[in-house]
Design a protein around this motif. Structure first.
Motif, PDB file in Angstrom:
ATOM      1  N   LEU A 167       0.831  -1.210   0.000  1.00  0.00           N
ATOM      2  CA  LEU A 167       0.000   0.000   0.000  1.00  0.00           C
ATOM      3  C   LEU A 167       0.867   1.263   0.000  1.00  0.00           C
ATOM      4  N   GLU A 168       1.928   1.259   0.788  1.00  0.00           N
ATOM      5  CA  GLU A 168       2.841   2.404   0.804  1.00  0.00           C
ATOM      6  C   GLU A 168       3.512   2.588  -0.550  1.00  0.00           C
ATOM      7  N   ALA A 169       3.938   1.495  -1.162  1.00  0.00           N
ATOM      8  CA  ALA A 169       4.570   1.573  -2.483  1.00  0.00           C
ATOM      9  C   ALA A 169       3.594   2.092  -3.534  1.00  0.00           C
ATOM     10  N   ALA A 170       2.311   1.737  -3.394  1.00  0.00           N
ATOM     11  CA  ALA A 170       1.307   2.202  -4.357  1.00  0.00           C
ATOM     12  C   ALA A 170       1.121   3.708  -4.288  1.00  0.00           C
ATOM     13  N   LEU A 171       1.403   4.315  -3.147  1.00  0.00           N
ATOM     14  CA  LEU A 171       1.279   5.765  -3.005  1.00  0.00           C
ATOM     15  C   LEU A 171       2.423   6.537  -3.657  1.00  0.00           C
ATOM     16  N   THR A 172       3.559   5.909  -3.861  1.00  0.00           N
ATOM     17  CA  THR A 172       4.752   6.577  -4.349  1.00  0.00           C
ATOM     18  C   THR A 172       4.517   7.390  -5.622  1.00  0.00           C
ATOM     19  N   PRO A 173       3.881   6.863  -6.657  1.00  0.00           N
ATOM     20  CA  PRO A 173       3.697   7.681  -7.855  1.00  0.00           C
ATOM     21  C   PRO A 173       2.802   8.905  -7.633  1.00  0.00           C
ATOM     22  N   TYR A 174       2.014   8.901  -6.583  1.00  0.00           N
ATOM     23  CA  TYR A 174       1.075   9.989  -6.319  1.00  0.00           C
ATOM     24  C   TYR A 174       1.629  11.041  -5.351  1.00  0.00           C
ATOM     25  N   ALA A 175       2.804  10.786  -4.801  1.00  0.00           N
ATOM     26  CA  ALA A 175       3.396  11.674  -3.817  1.00  0.00           C
ATOM     27  C   ALA A 175       4.154  12.839  -4.447  1.00  0.00           C
ATOM     28  N   LYS A 176       4.062  12.992  -5.749  1.00  0.00           N
ATOM     29  CA  LYS A 176       4.804  14.059  -6.455  1.00  0.00           C
ATOM     30  C   LYS A 176       4.121  15.389  -6.328  1.00  0.00           C
TER      31      LYS A 176
END
Length: 176
Positions: A167-176
């Motif tokens: 779940l944390e990894a899935a957020l990575t592209p959206y944290a920009k």
């Protein structure tokens, strides 16, 4: 694969494994074809690995029917080794996942079979607790993730941590 299975002959092929991303040459004794989630798999005795393996048919290349007779494995031995795990992954279960579904999602999940040896119970508040044995958590993590916030892993802690990491990894592209 089906001809080798029907004729009870060994089969050689090159195999593109998804895990390692490498092509290997295999000689197997086909045992059975399995249709699982819109894909075909071959359960076979792998002579090079000296053990039972499951191969995705679409990952097999340059298959050749061999003259040698296939080694026969009893269905009970195949089931014990290959059918006990969760999803397409082989092996006897080593852990049991305990999953808690929201009352809304429970109405759908209660009608699904995740594993032949699953157990479940309804909670007084309408939530649904599902216990599923598994040997390899990869496919189970994906199935939990598809339910998003409507599914919580209660146990074991290793599965819970794997779902949290995904779940944390899935957020990575959206944290920009």
């Amino acid at each position: 694969a089906s001809s080798a299975l029907t004729l009870r002959r060994q089969l050689s092929f090159d195999y593109d494994g998804r895990g390692a991303g490498t092509r290997t040459s295999r000689v197997v004794s086909p045992q059975r074809l399995i249709h699982y989630r819109d894909n075909w798999y071959l359960d076979a005795f792998d002579h090079g690995a000296d053990g039972l393996r499951t191969f995705a048919v679409e990952r097999m290349h340059d298959a050749q029917l061999l003259a040698a007779r296939a080694q026969d494995i009893e269905d009970s031995a195949l089931d014990q080794e290959l059918a006990g795990g969760y999803g397409i992954f082989a092996g006897a279960p080593t852990s049991t996942a305990v999953l808690l579904f929201s009352a809304v999602r429970a109405r759908w999940v209660a009608d699904e079979t995740w594993h032949p040896a699953q157990t479940a119970r309804w909670l007084a508040d309408g939530r649904y607790e599902l216990s599923v044995p598994y040997s390899d958590m990869r496919e189970l993590v994906m199935d939990v993730l598809r339910h998003g916030a409507d599914c919580e892993v209660l146990a074991p802690s290793t599965l819970r941590a794997a779902v949290c990491a995904a779940l944390e990894a899935a957020l990575t592209p959206y944290a920009k």
